[in-house]
Design an enzyme around this catalytic site. Structure first.
Site, mmCIF file in Angstrom:
data_model
loop_
_atom_site.group_PDB
_atom_site.id
_atom_site.type_symbol
_atom_site.label_atom_id
_atom_site.label_comp_id
_atom_site.label_asym_id
_atom_site.label_seq_id
_atom_site.Cartn_x
_atom_site.Cartn_y
_atom_site.Cartn_z
ATOM 1 N N CYS B 254 -7.676 -0.035 11.895
ATOM 2 C CA CYS B 254 -7.373 0.111 10.569
ATOM 3 C C CYS B 254 -6.499 1.568 10.510
ATOM 4 O O CYS B 254 -5.410 1.778 11.012
ATOM 5 C CB CYS B 254 -8.357 0.306 9.567
ATOM 6 S SG CYS B 254 -8.182 0.148 8.104
ATOM 7 N N GLN B 258 -2.989 2.835 12.550
ATOM 8 C CA GLN B 258 -1.810 3.454 12.150
ATOM 9 C C GLN B 258 -1.592 4.653 12.608
ATOM 10 O O GLN B 258 -0.237 5.138 12.984
ATOM 11 C CB GLN B 258 -1.926 3.379 10.486
ATOM 12 C CG GLN B 258 -2.156 2.089 9.797
ATOM 13 C CD GLN B 258 -2.733 2.223 8.347
ATOM 14 O OE1 GLN B 258 -2.919 3.538 7.722
ATOM 15 N NE2 GLN B 258 -2.811 1.260 7.636
ATOM 16 N N GLY B 298 -3.870 -0.289 2.811
ATOM 17 C CA GLY B 298 -2.951 -0.439 1.709
ATOM 18 C C GLY B 298 -1.491 -0.064 2.526
ATOM 19 O O GLY B 298 -0.312 -0.004 1.888
ATOM 20 N N PHE B 299 -1.676 0.525 3.784
ATOM 21 C CA PHE B 299 -0.557 1.088 4.463
ATOM 22 C C PHE B 299 -0.466 -0.094 5.551
ATOM 23 O O PHE B 299 -1.458 -0.724 5.940
ATOM 24 C CB PHE B 299 -0.640 2.376 4.760
ATOM 25 C CG PHE B 299 -0.546 3.502 3.906
ATOM 26 C CD1 PHE B 299 0.723 4.087 3.627
ATOM 27 C CD2 PHE B 299 -1.734 3.963 3.212
ATOM 28 C CE1 PHE B 299 0.734 4.983 2.320
ATOM 29 C CE2 PHE B 299 -1.717 4.815 2.130
ATOM 30 C CZ PHE B 299 -0.481 5.207 1.733
ATOM 31 N N HIS B 344 -10.655 -5.277 10.748
ATOM 32 C CA HIS B 344 -11.864 -4.742 10.973
ATOM 33 C C HIS B 344 -12.884 -5.616 11.992
ATOM 34 O O HIS B 344 -13.670 -6.439 11.308
ATOM 35 C CB HIS B 344 -12.612 -4.307 9.682
ATOM 36 C CG HIS B 344 -12.142 -3.291 8.899
ATOM 37 N ND1 HIS B 344 -12.693 -1.954 8.923
ATOM 38 C CD2 HIS B 344 -11.126 -3.275 8.131
ATOM 39 C CE1 HIS B 344 -11.821 -1.277 8.410
ATOM 40 N NE2 HIS B 344 -10.767 -1.900 7.771
ATOM 41 N N GLU B 346 -15.408 -4.941 13.412
ATOM 42 C CA GLU B 346 -16.767 -4.823 12.934
ATOM 43 C C GLU B 346 -17.414 -5.484 11.822
ATOM 44 O O GLU B 346 -18.678 -5.518 11.592
ATOM 45 C CB GLU B 346 -17.146 -3.207 12.796
ATOM 46 C CG GLU B 346 -16.832 -2.696 11.498
ATOM 47 C CD GLU B 346 -15.388 -2.227 11.299
ATOM 48 O OE1 GLU B 346 -14.562 -2.990 11.898
ATOM 49 O OE2 GLU B 346 -14.951 -1.901 10.187
#
Lengths: 493, 371
Positions: B254, B258, B298-299, B344, B346
């Site tokens: 996540c 990035q 969101g990115f 994700h 997990e």
């Protein structure tokens, strides 16, 4: 993987007559299959003994045989038409049993015909209770304690270890035919005797009772690249003990945390892999103990089922159509999502609405039928509704049954009548939910109703909210915009 | 029950009823499509400064319990639901959702048309929003206040969510590896997944130095999820570059993905409305298999999805793409032990299809050790 070009002609096996437990949903799925195959340029040969179906209309197949769905007859059709493959997973249990029969006669091997959708081994692993139990154990799941019996003596001996009530399930039957719950030896002899007769292999299974547990179904699809998606989770409002076909069912599941839901999802995926349904859909049923969350895997159907039809309508994910495409070589990521037309079918539908299915009975037409709801299916149809809340959806579904008795009402009920309702609702019947609603209306507590029915308190509270709304509506005064909106969103019309 | 308003910075206002704590709160409007897992969503630090709209109509049915929290508190700024439950039913439930919201002072709103709100966010993009619950303010005043709230683009939020001091999650069974997990907003499920694989996880503050990381002699470095704009993370990006140079195996998810991407020289950009749900199909380009994954971002990273790319750390490739919209979902370096995914593995909440990625990280560390 694109279309399997070695398949030029496919024999589709239909589901035959409409009986309780096997109705028009298999005409729907079979028709979808014929459409998909023809659109791919594949020659479709169809066998179905029921001429009153859509699929036997001339435009759906290149050759249609209105003949009995028996291995003997189908062998003659295969000899004549020389199909490359047989598709039997969209015609319900009848078609699946016919396919097994064709395999056992050696017809498939003799004519070099392959079974697409699910192969014989997968069908056997899914349908044979002993094999299935081994698979469940292998993937780390749990089955109800049970004993397989072939004679009445074995049955009477076995029940010593399981105690009453005990569940009787014959192998290889549809719609739970011949199964039931026995509370004593007399009932056991009656139910199990019928079960032995109904089972093509004279085999019945006696099982520890999980009456009153929460019941769930997951609709699973798998492709030949081993991509698996869960199309839909379905929760039965009626706990274990009432056949799914006779239960009020809700999608998506309402009373599971993510941890519990993912356990069911993981088990479903492991089971479909281990059973080896290479392509297509299947349906896996679970019982969950409401006191501690213990999960029992009940059974799977290695084919498109009644619940698949419901899941398709509930989610917009066309299971029969996609199962057919998977059977002829496509993978989920190569098939477009019917609703968006741009994203692939390899996704799991998410709903911002609630779907409720209610069964439609016709006991008035079967004068001698036992009106109690058991593990043998008795409903003759169903109504499904979609709404933005459970209560709204339930009220819509009940109205759709077109029976005035099914619609909630709010008469004056005295204490004696309330107590009578609390007793009668212990035995599930056609109008149990209406008894529940009236008992709550008359002041019974959620705890009382839960202990009588084992219906999850969350649902009982939703029904209580409907009753509270009814009370507000009955009060004198102006029907304001707010009141109207509240009433509408609770399903009043 | 008093009135509450959900007020968007473009002036659109939805009227509902107060729920949870009253008062006012601001954040970025995002919608979450999971049909289960609201407790995990509430306690996920990546939702810091976001007002979460749940698309599932009934929320709170199973209550709250101590086991399913992803961190020690609720992080969402505000919570928007259509139909909250008034009766909790689950054998593990310890508290009602609304009671929990009140005790943690989380402002919510209920009885709004969440479908209309979701469509609004989809069409107009993620934007600032406020919940005004049981307050007496004019519509104009509310919109003006929302417009004064900070934007998510350019927001540096890691400081708020990261652990102030290092803590250790011990390996389950025999310890095989040590991992330094850089806490950018880590969820409880992540160290748990690693520890189940024989990894001792040292969860470290976001501003740990390379020397501090090296001091535990890690076999690998894990970059967690977290809130905010990855473009603000220059110090962490530099740290990741030094870890790459030291050739310590890296796994990022996540926000961590990035940051690894930016460390390799790629840009990040803001998605129109982001991915938040537990049903996103992701294609593993190397195996051709599709996994259903949990998302909350969101990115996204801007990187070439075809063929290999060149970085100062050698060749690399995009390994995973989202089948819905083609967004980059994973990458790996070919000459150094580093890979990351945008989603994700997990889960919590969400499907467990991608749990194999933790095995892949363990294999990467094993390979490194045996060299």
């Amino acid at each position: 993987m694109p279309l399997d070009t070695s398949i030029k002609t496919v024999l589709v096996i239909g589901s035959g007559p409409i009986v309780i437990g096997q109705a028009c949903e298999f005409d729907y799925s079979g028709t979808q299959a014929c459409r998909v195959l023809r659109a791919e340029g594949i020659r479709v040969v169809l066998v179905n003994s029921n001429p009153a179906t859509i699929m036997t209309d001339p435009e759906f197949a290149d050759a249609t045989y209105i003949e009995p769905i028996t291995p003997e007859i189908i062998e003659q059709i295969i000899a004549l038409e020389k199909p490359d493959a047989v598709l039997a997973t969209l015609g319900g249990q009848t078609a699946l049993n016919a396919a097994i029969g064709l395999h056992e006669r050696g017809t498939l091997a003799k004519y070099g015909v392959k079974l697409i959708g699910a192969d014989v081994k997968a069908i056997e692993r899914g349908e044979n209770r002993e094999l299935f139990r081994t698979i469940v154990e292998k993937v780390g799941g749990e089955s109800a304690k049970s004993i397989i019996c072939h004679t009445m003596n074995e049955i009477i001996a076995a029940v010593q270890n399981l105690n009453y009530p005990v569940v009787v399930r014959p192998s290889f039957t549809m719609g739970g035919l011949g199964s039931g719950i026995a509370f004593n030896e007399e009932e056991l002899r009656q139910i199990a005797g019928a079960g032995l007769r109904h089972s093509p292999t004279s085999e019945v299974l006696l099982e520890e009772s999980i009456l009153g547990w929460k019941e769930y179904e997951l609709e699973v699809m798998r492709d030949r690249k081993d991509n698996v998606v869960i199309v839909c989770s379905i929760e039965n409002l009626d706990p274990m003990g009432v056949h799914t076909g006779d239960s009020i069912t809700v999608a998506p599941a309402m009373t599971l945390t993510d941890v519990e839901y993912q356990k069911l999802r993981n088990l479903s995926i492991d089971i479909i892999r281990e059973v080896g349904v290479d392509t297509g859909g299947c349906n896996i049923q679970f019982a969950v103990n409401p006191l501690n969350g213990r999960i029992i895997v009940i059974e799977m159907n290695p084919r498109v089922s009644r619940s698949s039809a419901l899941a398709s309508k509930a989610t917009g994910f066309p299971i029969a159509k996609i199962a057919t495409k998977l059977a002829i070589g496509y993978t989920l990521d190569e098939i477009k999502n019917d609703i968006t037309q741009v994203t692939p079918a390899s996704f799991e539908p998410t709903l911002d609405y609630v779907v409720v299915k209610v069964p439609r009975f016709a006991f008035e037409k079967f004068a001698d039928a036992d009106p109690r709801l058991t593990t043998t299916m008795k409903s003759v149809g169903e109504a499904m509704a979609i709404g933005r809340s459970f209560s709204e959806t339930l009220m819509k579904a009940l109205r759709s049954l077109e029976r005035s008795e099914a619609i909630f009402s709010w008469p004056e009920i005295d204490v004696q009548e309330r107590e009578r309702l609390l007793v009668s609702m212990q035995i599930p019947t056609e109008y149990r939910l209406q008894q529940v609603q009236k008992a709550l209306w008359a002041g019974a507590t959620i705890e009382q109703v839960f202990s009588a029915t084992k219906i999850d308190p969350w649902y009982l509270r939703q029904i209580e909210l409907i009753n509270e709304q009814a009370k507000i509506l009955a009060e004198p005064g102006e029907l304001t915009m707010d009141l109207l909106c509240d009433a509408k969103s609770q399903g009043f019309f | 029950m008093s009135l509450a308003y959900l007020v968007f910075d473009d002036g659109r206002i939805f009227e509902g009823k107060s729920w949870g704590a009253t008062g006012k709160v601001f954040g970025e409007a995002v919608f979450q499509t999971g049909m289960t897992g609201y407790q995990e969503t509430l306690t996920d630090p990546s939702y810091h400064h976001q007002i979460v709209i749940m698309t599932a109509p009934h929320i709170g049915n199973t209550g709250m319990n101590d086991d399913d929290n992803e961190s020690s508190k609720i992080w969402v700024a505000g919570f928007v639901v259509r139909n909250p439950t008034t009766l909790t039913s689950n054998w593990r439930s310890q508290n009602d959702l609304e009671a929990e919201l009140v005790s943690q002072q989380i402002v919510g709103i209920q009885g709004v048309d969440t479908r209309a709100i979701t469509r609004h966010v989809r069409d107009r993009g993620a934007m600032r929003v406020g919940i005004f619950s049981s307050l007496d303010q004019s519509r104009e005043e509310m919109v003006i206040e929302v417009r004064k709230a900070p934007l998510m683009a350019g927001a540096f939020l890691v400081r708020d969510v990261s652990t102030p001091t290092k803590y250790i999650v011990p390996a389950v069974g025999k310890k095989k590896f040590t991992v330094a997990a850089i806490d950018l907003g880590i969820k409880a499920a992540t160290p748990r997944m690693l520890s189940q694989r024989g990894v001792e996880v040292h969860v470290m503050p976001y501003d740990s130095t390379l020397d501090e990381i090296k001091s535990i002699n890690p076999d690998g470095v894990f970059l967690s999820n977290g809130p905010g704009d990855p473009a603000t993370m220059s110090a962490t990006i530099e740290l990741v570059r030094s870890v790459l140079a030291a050739e310590i195996p890296i796994f990022g998810i996540c926000f961590g993905h990035q940051i690894l991407g930016r460390a390799l020289g790629f840009e990040t950009y803001k998605l129109q409305f982001g991915h938040r749900g537990i049903n996103q199909p992701v294609l593993d380009k190397n195996t051709g298999k599709v996994e259903i994954t949990a998302h909350n971002h969101g990115f996204a990273l801007e990187a070439p999805t075809q063929g290999q790319f060149t970085t100062v750390y050698g060749q690399g490739e995009v390994t995973h793409v989202n089948l819905n919209d083609g967004v980059v979902e994973g990458l790996q370096l070919l000459d150094r032990p580093a890979f990351s995914v945008q989603y994700h593995p997990e889960a919590a909440a969400g499907p467990h299809d991608a749990a194999y990625l933790f095995d892949r990280f363990v294999e990467l560390m094993a390979k490194k050790v045996s060299v």
